[in-house]
Motif scaffolding. Structure first.
Motif, short mmCIF file in Angstrom:
data_model
loop_
_atom_site.label_atom_id
_atom_site.label_comp_id
_atom_site.label_asym_id
_atom_site.label_seq_id
_atom_site.Cartn_x
_atom_site.Cartn_y
_atom_site.Cartn_z
N GLN A 101 0.82 -1.20 0.00
CA GLN A 101 0.00 0.00 0.00
C GLN A 101 0.86 1.26 0.00
OE1 GLN A 101 -2.30 -1.07 3.51
NE2 GLN A 101 -4.15 -1.25 2.28
N VAL A 102 1.95 1.22 0.74
CA VAL A 102 2.84 2.37 0.78
C VAL A 102 3.44 2.63 -0.60
CG1 VAL A 102 5.02 3.26 1.69
CG2 VAL A 102 3.39 2.12 3.22
N SER A 144 2.26 1.64 -3.50
CA SER A 144 1.19 2.04 -4.41
C SER A 144 0.86 3.52 -4.24
CB SER A 144 -0.06 1.18 -4.20
OG SER A 144 0.21 -0.16 -4.52
N LEU A 145 0.78 3.97 -3.00
CA LEU A 145 0.46 5.37 -2.75
C LEU A 145 1.59 6.28 -3.22
CD1 LEU A 145 -1.25 5.09 0.74
CD2 LEU A 145 -2.34 5.58 -1.46
N ALA A 146 2.83 5.83 -3.08
CA ALA A 146 3.96 6.62 -3.56
C ALA A 146 3.90 6.75 -5.08
CB ALA A 146 5.28 5.98 -3.13
N LEU A 147 3.62 5.64 -5.75
CA LEU A 147 3.49 5.68 -7.21
C LEU A 147 2.30 6.53 -7.62
CD1 LEU A 147 4.24 1.94 -8.06
CD2 LEU A 147 5.63 3.92 -8.68
N LEU A 148 1.24 6.46 -6.84
CA LEU A 148 0.07 7.28 -7.11
C LEU A 148 0.43 8.76 -7.12
CD1 LEU A 148 -2.98 7.81 -7.34
CD2 LEU A 148 -3.12 7.64 -4.87
N SER A 149 1.21 9.19 -6.16
CA SER A 149 1.59 10.59 -6.08
C SER A 149 2.40 11.02 -7.30
CB SER A 149 2.42 10.83 -4.81
OG SER A 149 1.66 10.54 -3.66
N VAL A 150 3.33 10.16 -7.71
CA VAL A 150 4.17 10.47 -8.87
C VAL A 150 3.34 10.54 -10.15
CG1 VAL A 150 6.06 9.66 -10.33
CG2 VAL A 150 6.24 9.51 -7.84
N PRO A 208 -8.88 2.79 -8.82
CA PRO A 208 -8.77 1.80 -7.74
C PRO A 208 -8.89 0.38 -8.27
CG PRO A 208 -10.95 2.79 -7.76
CD PRO A 208 -10.14 3.55 -8.76
N GLY A 209 -8.30 -0.56 -7.52
CA GLY A 209 -8.41 -1.96 -7.87
C GLY A 209 -7.40 -2.39 -8.93
N ARG A 210 -7.53 -3.64 -9.32
CA ARG A 210 -6.62 -4.19 -10.31
C ARG A 210 -7.14 -3.95 -11.72
NH1 ARG A 210 -2.74 -7.09 -7.96
NH2 ARG A 210 -2.17 -8.13 -9.90
N CYS A 211 -6.28 -4.22 -12.71
CA CYS A 211 -6.64 -3.97 -14.10
C CYS A 211 -7.87 -4.79 -14.52
CB CYS A 211 -5.48 -4.34 -15.02
SG CYS A 211 -4.07 -3.25 -14.93
N PRO A 212 -8.77 -4.19 -15.28
CA PRO A 212 -9.90 -4.95 -15.83
C PRO A 212 -9.39 -5.91 -16.91
CG PRO A 212 -9.88 -2.74 -16.74
CD PRO A 212 -8.82 -2.76 -15.68
N GLY A 264 -0.83 -2.84 -7.62
CA GLY A 264 -1.27 -3.47 -6.38
C GLY A 264 -2.72 -3.15 -6.08
N ILE A 265 -2.96 -2.13 -5.27
CA ILE A 265 -4.34 -1.75 -4.94
C ILE A 265 -4.90 -0.73 -5.92
CG2 ILE A 265 -4.00 -2.23 -2.49
CD1 ILE A 265 -3.69 0.80 -2.05
#
Length: 230
Positions: free
Chosen positions: A5-6, A8-14, A24-28, A137-138
């Protein structure tokens, strides 16, 4: 909060800072083009609309596919940057599973991870709908392109392809058009580009120069982290 989660959130910010579409969630796992024929898909395609991402910043973008060797499709992507520079990169695409030929994997550098290139829909002669996704991930990052054999695409076809993306959860409100105007693209490699927000077809586009950060790749599917769609 666990390590995944950490990260994923770091990548989210970038990625959020780069205006990429994060969900959110995994790839369809959408359905792809039935009985995909790579030979009919070869040739040049024009970008019409796409989701924003960090590795394609120019306009007048095209993708040209050719038969590189049996089972391997050569890829050449080209665009014109804001300073008039023609930027391009070449790579190759293969289908890992012969039973799913529309699920291609694209690579551009030796030892780089392959990026998924899924053809969701095409008639080979006028339009193509391409989707890619990177799992975090998430979370996941969506990539999508609506392409045409010509620099334009009919509104009816465009609406249908947009609806198909929406049906698999893609944020179609985030789609952005690629300028393919003949005057704009023809003069772009020789003159200053204009602020695209002030440009309209049929009007002189070279009125207000803009600065776009340079980058060394301009490709539909490039250098994405390994996904679960292979």
């Amino acid at each position: 909060m666990n390590a995944l989660q950490v990260i994923s959130l770091a990548l989210l910010s970038v990625m959020a800072a780069q205006a990429q579409v994060i969900m959110p969630g995994r790839c369809p796992q959408p359905a792809v083009q039935k009985d995909f024929d790579a030979a009919r898909y070869l040739g040049t395609w024009f970008d019409i609309m796409k989701l924003p991402h960090s590795f394609q910043k120019g306009e007048c973008s095209t993708a040209t596919y050719s038969l590189q060797s049996p089972g391997v499709v050569g890829v050449l992507n080209t665009e014109i940057l804001a300073d008039g520079t023609v930027n391009s990169i070449s790579g190759s695409a293969t289908a890992k599973d012969p039973s799913e030929p529309a699920k291609l994997s694209v690579t551009f550098f030796e030892n780089s991870p392959a990026a998924p290139y899924w053809v969701l829909d095409t008639d080979y002669d006028s339009y193509s709908l391409v989707y890619s996704c990177t799992d975090l991930g998430i979370l996941h990052v969506d990539f999508a392109w609506i392409m045409s054999r010509e620099p334009t695409l009919s509104p009816i076809t465009l609406a249908g392809l947009t609806a198909k993306l929406g049906s698999i959860g893609v944020r179609v409100d985030k789609l952005i058009p690629t300028i393919q105007d003949e005057e704009y693209c023809g003069a772009g490699s020789k003159s200053e580009y204009a602020d695209r927000s002030a440009w309209t077809p049929g009007k002189e586009p070279f009125t207000k120069p803009i600065q776009v950060p340079s980058f060394h790749v301009t490709i539909k599917l490039l250098l994405l982290p390994k996904t679960n769609t292979s």
